[in-house]
Motif scaffolding. Structure first.
Motif, PDB file in Angstrom:
ATOM      1  N   GLU A   1       0.831  -1.210   0.000  1.00 19.65           N
ATOM      2  CA  GLU A   1       0.000   0.000   0.000  1.00 19.65           C
ATOM      3  C   GLU A   1       0.866   1.262   0.000  1.00 19.65           C
ATOM      4  O   GLU A   1       1.885   1.324   0.674  1.00 19.65           O
ATOM      5  CB  GLU A   1      -0.844  -0.090   1.281  1.00 19.65           C
ATOM      6  CG  GLU A   1      -1.587   1.116   1.715  1.00 19.65           C
ATOM      7  CD  GLU A   1      -2.084   0.963   3.158  1.00 19.65           C
ATOM      8  OE1 GLU A   1      -2.533   1.982   3.689  1.00 19.65           O
ATOM      9  OE2 GLU A   1      -2.012  -0.137   3.753  1.00 19.65           O
ATOM     10  N   LEU A   2       0.447   2.261  -0.802  1.00 18.64           N
ATOM     11  CA  LEU A   2       1.126   3.556  -0.820  1.00 18.64           C
ATOM     12  C   LEU A   2       0.162   4.638  -0.358  1.00 18.64           C
ATOM     13  O   LEU A   2      -0.999   4.640  -0.764  1.00 18.64           O
ATOM     14  CB  LEU A   2       1.561   3.917  -2.244  1.00 18.64           C
ATOM     15  CG  LEU A   2       2.735   3.182  -2.866  1.00 18.64           C
ATOM     16  CD1 LEU A   2       3.052   3.795  -4.224  1.00 18.64           C
ATOM     17  CD2 LEU A   2       3.954   3.237  -1.976  1.00 18.64           C
ATOM     18  N   VAL A   3       0.646   5.547   0.493  1.00 18.01           N
ATOM     19  CA  VAL A   3      -0.177   6.675   0.941  1.00 18.01           C
ATOM     20  C   VAL A   3       0.441   7.955   0.386  1.00 18.01           C
ATOM     21  O   VAL A   3       1.629   8.218   0.608  1.00 18.01           O
ATOM     22  CB  VAL A   3      -0.248   6.745   2.486  1.00 18.01           C
ATOM     23  CG1 VAL A   3      -1.172   7.882   2.924  1.00 18.01           C
ATOM     24  CG2 VAL A   3      -0.723   5.421   3.078  1.00 18.01           C
ATOM     25  N   LEU A   4      -0.358   8.719  -0.328  1.00 16.69           N
ATOM     26  CA  LEU A   4       0.119   9.977  -0.913  1.00 16.69           C
ATOM     27  C   LEU A   4      -0.657  11.159  -0.336  1.00 16.69           C
ATOM     28  O   LEU A   4      -1.821  11.024   0.036  1.00 16.69           O
ATOM     29  CB  LEU A   4      -0.064   9.981  -2.433  1.00 16.69           C
ATOM     30  CG  LEU A   4       0.919   9.137  -3.253  1.00 16.69           C
ATOM     31  CD1 LEU A   4       0.484   7.684  -3.281  1.00 16.69           C
ATOM     32  CD2 LEU A   4       1.015   9.656  -4.683  1.00 16.69           C
ATOM     33  N   GLU A   5       0.006  12.307  -0.321  1.00 18.80           N
ATOM     34  CA  GLU A   5      -0.635  13.562   0.070  1.00 18.80           C
ATOM     35  C   GLU A   5      -0.848  14.338  -1.230  1.00 18.80           C
ATOM     36  O   GLU A   5       0.118  14.630  -1.941  1.00 18.80           O
ATOM     37  CB  GLU A   5       0.301  14.317   1.018  1.00 18.80           C
ATOM     38  CG  GLU A   5      -0.323  15.509   1.703  1.00 18.80           C
ATOM     39  CD  GLU A   5       0.610  16.069   2.793  1.00 18.80           C
ATOM     40  OE1 GLU A   5       0.098  16.571   3.793  1.00 18.80           O
ATOM     41  OE2 GLU A   5       1.846  16.004   2.626  1.00 18.80           O
ATOM     42  N   VAL A   6      -2.110  14.634  -1.545  1.00 17.64           N
ATOM     43  CA  VAL A   6      -2.457  15.112  -2.880  1.00 17.64           C
ATOM     44  C   VAL A   6      -3.296  16.398  -2.799  1.00 17.64           C
ATOM     45  O   VAL A   6      -4.322  16.416  -2.117  1.00 17.64           O
ATOM     46  CB  VAL A   6      -3.280  14.012  -3.618  1.00 17.64           C
ATOM     47  CG1 VAL A   6      -3.760  14.475  -4.973  1.00 17.64           C
ATOM     48  CG2 VAL A   6      -2.464  12.724  -3.732  1.00 17.64           C
ATOM     49  N   PRO A   7      -2.880  17.481  -3.500  1.00 22.32           N
ATOM     50  CA  PRO A   7      -3.734  18.673  -3.543  1.00 22.32           C
ATOM     51  C   PRO A   7      -5.088  18.295  -4.150  1.00 22.32           C
ATOM     52  O   PRO A   7      -5.139  17.495  -5.103  1.00 22.32           O
ATOM     53  CB  PRO A   7      -2.979  19.629  -4.475  1.00 22.32           C
ATOM     54  CG  PRO A   7      -1.585  19.121  -4.515  1.00 22.32           C
ATOM     55  CD  PRO A   7      -1.659  17.644  -4.303  1.00 22.32           C
ATOM     56  N   GLU A   8      -6.166  18.854  -3.612  1.00 19.49           N
ATOM     57  CA  GLU A   8      -7.504  18.477  -4.098  1.00 19.49           C
ATOM     58  C   GLU A   8      -7.627  18.638  -5.607  1.00 19.49           C
ATOM     59  O   GLU A   8      -8.276  17.837  -6.278  1.00 19.49           O
ATOM     60  CB  GLU A   8      -8.575  19.291  -3.358  1.00 19.49           C
ATOM     61  CG  GLU A   8      -8.810  18.716  -1.960  1.00 19.49           C
ATOM     62  CD  GLU A   8      -9.596  19.637  -1.041  1.00 19.49           C
ATOM     63  OE1 GLU A   8     -10.264  20.544  -1.547  1.00 19.49           O
ATOM     64  OE2 GLU A   8      -9.530  19.427   0.191  1.00 19.49           O
ATOM     65  N   ALA A   9      -6.960  19.657  -6.165  1.00 22.27           N
ATOM     66  CA  ALA A   9      -7.048  19.909  -7.612  1.00 22.27           C
ATOM     67  C   ALA A   9      -6.379  18.800  -8.437  1.00 22.27           C
ATOM     68  O   ALA A   9      -6.688  18.620  -9.624  1.00 22.27           O
ATOM     69  CB  ALA A   9      -6.394  21.251  -7.936  1.00 22.27           C
ATOM     70  N   GLU A  10      -5.466  18.037  -7.813  1.00 24.00           N
ATOM     71  CA  GLU A  10      -4.746  16.977  -8.558  1.00 24.00           C
ATOM     72  C   GLU A  10      -5.327  15.584  -8.315  1.00 24.00           C
ATOM     73  O   GLU A  10      -4.871  14.610  -8.907  1.00 24.00           O
ATOM     74  CB  GLU A  10      -3.266  16.964  -8.134  1.00 24.00           C
ATOM     75  CG  GLU A  10      -2.493  18.204  -8.539  1.00 24.00           C
ATOM     76  CD  GLU A  10      -1.046  18.193  -8.046  1.00 24.00           C
ATOM     77  OE1 GLU A  10      -0.365  19.215  -8.232  1.00 24.00           O
ATOM     78  OE2 GLU A  10      -0.590  17.175  -7.463  1.00 24.00           O
ATOM     79  N   LYS A  11      -6.326  15.507  -7.442  1.00 21.94           N
ATOM     80  CA  LYS A  11      -6.822  14.203  -6.973  1.00 21.94           C
ATOM     81  C   LYS A  11      -7.217  13.258  -8.123  1.00 21.94           C
ATOM     82  O   LYS A  11      -6.750  12.120  -8.197  1.00 21.94           O
ATOM     83  CB  LYS A  11      -8.006  14.418  -6.027  1.00 21.94           C
ATOM     84  CG  LYS A  11      -8.569  13.148  -5.414  1.00 21.94           C
ATOM     85  CD  LYS A  11      -9.587  13.484  -4.335  1.00 21.94           C
ATOM     86  CE  LYS A  11     -10.296  12.266  -3.813  1.00 21.94           C
ATOM     87  NZ  LYS A  11     -11.331  11.758  -4.709  1.00 21.94           N
TER      88      LYS A  11
END
Length: 411
Positions: A366-376
């Motif tokens: 599993e990978l957890v990423l932090e993503v700007p809402e605009a890039e989701k």
């Protein structure tokens, strides 16, 4: 490395991974320190409450954390069955207490007490020490050369080990939060080890199940118990699941019987029936052990080697462990190599596209990423495309994507 045919593994997987892990450690993961503190207080209150209840049931106060004192209380003062006295006193190990817990409330409470005490010391109090004052983030370490299987391990603190099954453990995940304006996106390989088992063993029945997108545990239950798919009960499915995962780890009838609380005879029948239905899996496992006996090692799809010096040992326990390792390493190790390849490819994609999204944590499949809402939307699609096509197998690789405003929600 060239002589052992591991040069490609080194240059194409491990060296690029140095940079991927560097970025992850630099990124760190944000933690709500106040939430963590109140979670610790909540645990502390529950522990004090359990202490009182245990003392009442015991009829006296004692040190619950002392195995010696606990053994005397349970097996002498309260005369509970199955007390095995050793040189140092009675055993109060988890496997001993697990058997007594259903019939004796005091034992169930002691197990809960232990679990909560571990949660408090390891996570509620332990994690707090690693939060950086300047950015409120934990910058853990990811190690690529620690495990024998090739899996990445996590230390200072261990972010791969946060309990997901215990209700109170899940609350810990809630204190991990993304930066303002960002969300967490979690990409998880679905049953990658079983898919690898199907691919490596080339078992037609298993390949057919995955190609049809069937629930593999339900399909296994249908095969093992000889019943139609739509008649499989949830208990039969969970037994089949234990067999499926047990096979990967070279489980014995004794181990399976203990895991799912059935008789050893029944467990033996399950395993025999499994190998009769998935005959190529049986042949593949036997071949792995035979090859390891000859070469003294086993390897993954990508050439990663694991030495097995005790594969021909006269000591039954050591030899059995080496045999189980010979069966498991090609599957678990290949899964580890695939996720490493995927991490490198995802990191490269993020950089190439000039995205602000970043990988924070890796927990095995599993990978957890932090993503700007605009890039989701773009990142979710990219993760699926990249991770599902990183290698070509005889069965499809499937990635499940979830998102949320904290780690628990995104799981």
């Amino acid at each position: 490395l060239k002589k052992e045919e591991m040069w490609k593994l080194f240059t194409e997987i491990e060296m690029p991974l140095v940079f991927t892990l560097f970025h992850m450690e630099q990124n760190g993961v944000r933690v709500e320190a106040e939430e963590l503190k109140s979670y610790g207080e909540q645990l502390g209150g529950k522990i004090v409450q359990l202490e009182k209840e245990i003392y009442e049931l015991a009829g006296e106060e004692f040190n619950i954390n002392s195995p010696k004192q606990l053994g005397v209380i349970l097996f002498e003062h309260l005369s509970l069955p199955n007390g095995k006295k050793t040189k140092t006193g009675y055993s109060t190990a988890a496997d001993v207490l697990d058997k007594l817990a259903p019939d004796y409330p005091i034992v169930a409470k002691i197990l809960e007490y232990r679990q909560l005490a571990k949660l408090k010391s390891t996570y509620a109090d332990g994690l707090a020490m690693f939060i950086h004052e300047d950015d409120h983030r934990i910058h853990g370490k990811f190690n690529q050369t620690v495990t024998a299987t090739g899996r990445i391990s996590s230390t200072e603190p261990n972010l791969q080990n946060i309990p997901a099954r215990v209700e109170l453990g899940r609350l810990i995940r809630k204190v991990f939060v993304p930066e303002e304006g960002y969300v967490f996106v979690d990409a998880d390989y679905s049953q990658i080890e079983l898919r690898l088992l199907a691919h490596l063993s080339q078992d037609p029945t298993m390949i057919d199940g995955f190609k049809k997108g069937q629930d593999i545990h339900r399909r296994t239950a249908s095969e093992v118990f000889g019943i139609p798919l739509d008649e499989v009960t949830s208990e039969q499915r969970s037994h089949a699941k234990a067999v499926n995962f047990g096979i990967i780890y070279g489980i014995s009838d004794f181990g399976l019987a203990r895991n799912i609380s059935i008789s050893r005879k029944q467990a033996k029948e399950y395993i025999e029936s499994y190998f009769a239905r998935y005959s190529c899996v049986h042949g593949y496992m036997e071949k792995l052990v035979a090859e390891a006996r000859e070469s003294g090692m086993t390897h993954t799809m990508f050439g990663r080697i694991r030495a097995l010096p005790e594969i021909n040992s006269k000591n039954f326990t050591r030899r059995s462990f080496a045999e189980r390792t010979a069966m498991n390493t090609p599957i678990q190790g290949s899964a580890a190599d695939i996720i490493k390849l995927a991490m490198n490819a995802v990191q490269a994609e993020l950089e190439q596209r000039g995205l602000r999204s970043r990988i924070l944590v890796q927990v095995h499949d599993e990978l957890v990423l932090e993503v700007p809402e605009a890039e989701k939307a773009e990142v979710e699609q990219m993760l699926k495309d990249t991770m599902e096509h990183i290698v070509q197998l005889s069965v499809p690789l499937v990635v499940d994507i979830h998102s949320g405003t904290n780690w628990e929600e995104a799981k």
